[in-house]
Write a protein that holds these residues in place. Structure first.
Motif, PDB file in Angstrom:
ATOM      1  N   GLY A  75      18.714  40.971  61.382  1.00 41.49           N
ATOM      2  CA  GLY A  75      20.032  41.304  60.859  1.00 41.49           C
ATOM      3  C   GLY A  75      19.921  42.267  59.698  1.00 41.49           C
ATOM      4  N   GLN A  76      21.002  42.430  58.953  1.00 44.21           N
ATOM      5  CA  GLN A  76      20.997  43.309  57.795  1.00 44.21           C
ATOM      6  C   GLN A  76      20.137  42.718  56.679  1.00 44.21           C
ATOM      7  OE1 GLN A  76      22.456  46.414  57.745  1.00 44.21           O
ATOM      8  NE2 GLN A  76      22.759  45.948  59.918  1.00 44.21           N
ATOM      9  N   ASP A 132      21.405  40.055  54.381  1.00 41.12           N
ATOM     10  CA  ASP A 132      21.843  38.817  55.025  1.00 41.12           C
ATOM     11  C   ASP A 132      20.691  37.916  55.438  1.00 41.12           C
ATOM     12  OD1 ASP A 132      24.501  39.679  54.831  1.00 41.12           O
ATOM     13  OD2 ASP A 132      24.428  40.653  56.799  1.00 41.12           O
ATOM     14  N   HIS A 174      12.584  47.870  57.038  1.00 40.86           N
ATOM     15  CA  HIS A 174      13.977  47.452  57.253  1.00 40.86           C
ATOM     16  C   HIS A 174      14.375  47.590  58.729  1.00 40.86           C
ATOM     17  CE1 HIS A 174      15.952  51.442  57.504  1.00 40.86           C
ATOM     18  NE2 HIS A 174      15.236  51.833  56.485  1.00 40.86           N
ATOM     19  N   LYS A 202      15.874  44.464  61.066  1.00 43.99           N
ATOM     20  CA  LYS A 202      17.061  44.591  61.916  1.00 43.99           C
ATOM     21  C   LYS A 202      16.770  44.348  63.391  1.00 43.99           C
ATOM     22  CE  LYS A 202      19.021  47.915  58.684  1.00 43.99           C
ATOM     23  NZ  LYS A 202      19.254  49.341  58.412  1.00 43.99           N
ATOM     24  N   GLN A 213      16.538  47.730  50.344  1.00 42.10           N
ATOM     25  CA  GLN A 213      17.803  48.459  50.373  1.00 42.10           C
ATOM     26  C   GLN A 213      17.659  49.840  49.745  1.00 42.10           C
ATOM     27  OE1 GLN A 213      20.279  45.463  48.509  1.00 42.10           O
ATOM     28  NE2 GLN A 213      21.078  44.772  50.490  1.00 42.10           N
ATOM     29  N   GLU A 269      16.061  51.931  52.341  1.00 48.55           N
ATOM     30  CA  GLU A 269      17.032  52.147  53.418  1.00 48.55           C
ATOM     31  C   GLU A 269      18.000  53.281  53.073  1.00 48.55           C
ATOM     32  OE1 GLU A 269      19.920  49.295  56.161  1.00 48.55           O
ATOM     33  OE2 GLU A 269      19.324  48.649  54.160  1.00 48.55           O
TER      34      GLU A 269
END
Length: 311
Positions: A10-11, A14, A45, A49, A294, A297
């Protein structure tokens, strides 16, 4: 031990958590590394995902793909490393596990850490170094007299590629933006094009090799600046590659780096000789793995992001 894990895809915000997990078992050919730092990369990342997976997770996955630290234990078949040795490695992507206090890595993927590098600097090098080296020496044949264009010269892979192409004897041109222009010049590029001010394909041409770390429109326009018979190498998939090869009379190859301890040892020797210096931008503590992922990303980095993993 403490580690950054996912229990489902997932993200990043999360599903990534930092928690206690068992220390990995040490197989007969393994080296158990007490981590001091771990590099953070775009592939991490993507793994979070689920883009690199063939199916759902069967158990919690410790993420992370490159590490530097101290040998804590060795398997029965490992005779050339000892407890306390300083090492670094790109871990097997099928295993992962670098964002943790302890990481078990096959001996063939481990190299002695360059003495002149900090653990954070060493952890920033394996993935980008091996990617750039394999692009320039396996996917293309860069050497004296070769004219090379490196896209994204201020990024993690691009900054290493500029230095390695110069080491191999090439004339090196790179694209970069903003303050990255001066940075890439300092890395040794013979010419730097500011992509924010100029369209590279309007002012450049005649390249033997283009190394694309960007993709998209940059990749498409790169065919225009190659010589007939030249080679486009990319770490981003090439759409309609066969048609483009025929249209432009060039080679076009997308590839994924593979871990390789002997090549990592060679890169360490280039660090020792002063021909290669990893570019470290930002460090985060292991507890801030989500923030580090992040940041990567979002893109636009000037070098690498690294996690600090203190004892």
């Amino acid at each position: 031990m403490k580690a950054a894990v996912i229990n489902q895809y997932g993200q990043v915000g999360d599903v990534v958590t930092v928690t206690e997990v068992p220390t990995p078992a040490v197989g007969p050919r393994d080296v158990l590394i007490e981590a001091r730092a771990a590099g953070v990369n775009p592939v991490d990342h993507l793994i979070v995902k689920g883009f690199m997976s063939a199916g759902p997770l069967a158990q919690p996955l410790v993420i992370g793909s490159e590490v530097a630290g101290l040998v804590s234990a060795v398997g029965a078949e490992v005779t050339d490393l000892s407890v306390g040795d300083e090492v670094f490695a790109r871990v097997d992507p099928r295993v992962g596990g670098a964002f943790a206090e302890y990481v078990a890595v096959d001996r063939s993927l481990v190299a002695a850490k360059p003495q002149k590098l900090s653990f954070e600097e060493a952890a920033s090098l394996p993935l980008v170094g091996l990617t750039a080296w394999q692009a320039l020496t396996e996917q293309s044949q860069v050497g004296p007299g070769t004219r090379v264009l490196v896209h994204g010269g201020a990024g993690g892979v691009g900054s290493v590629a500029v230095q390695l192409a110069k080491h191999l004897g090439a004339e090196v041109v790179a694209t970069a933006g903003g303050d990255g222009v001066d940075l890439v010049r300092k890395l040794g590029a013979d010419q730097v094009v500011d992509y924010r001010a100029e369209q590279f394909d309007e002012v450049l041409g005649g390249f033997d090799v283009v190394f694309d770390t960007v993709g998209g429109a940059t990749q498409d326009r790169s065919f225009r600046v190659l010589k007939p018979g030249g080679t486009l190498v990319s770490i981003v998939p090439i759409a309609d590659a066969e048609a483009k090869k025929a249209e432009w009379n060039v080679e076009a190859r997308a590839f994924m780096m593979r871990p390789h301890g002997e090549q990592l040892t060679h890169l360490a020797s280039l660090v020792a000789s002063g021909e290669l210096q990893p570019l470290l931008e930002t460090t985060y503590p292991l507890d801030d793995t989500v923030e580090a992922l992040q940041k990567v990303e979002r893109g636009g980095a000037r070098g690498k992001t690294v996690l600090r993993i203190p004892a």
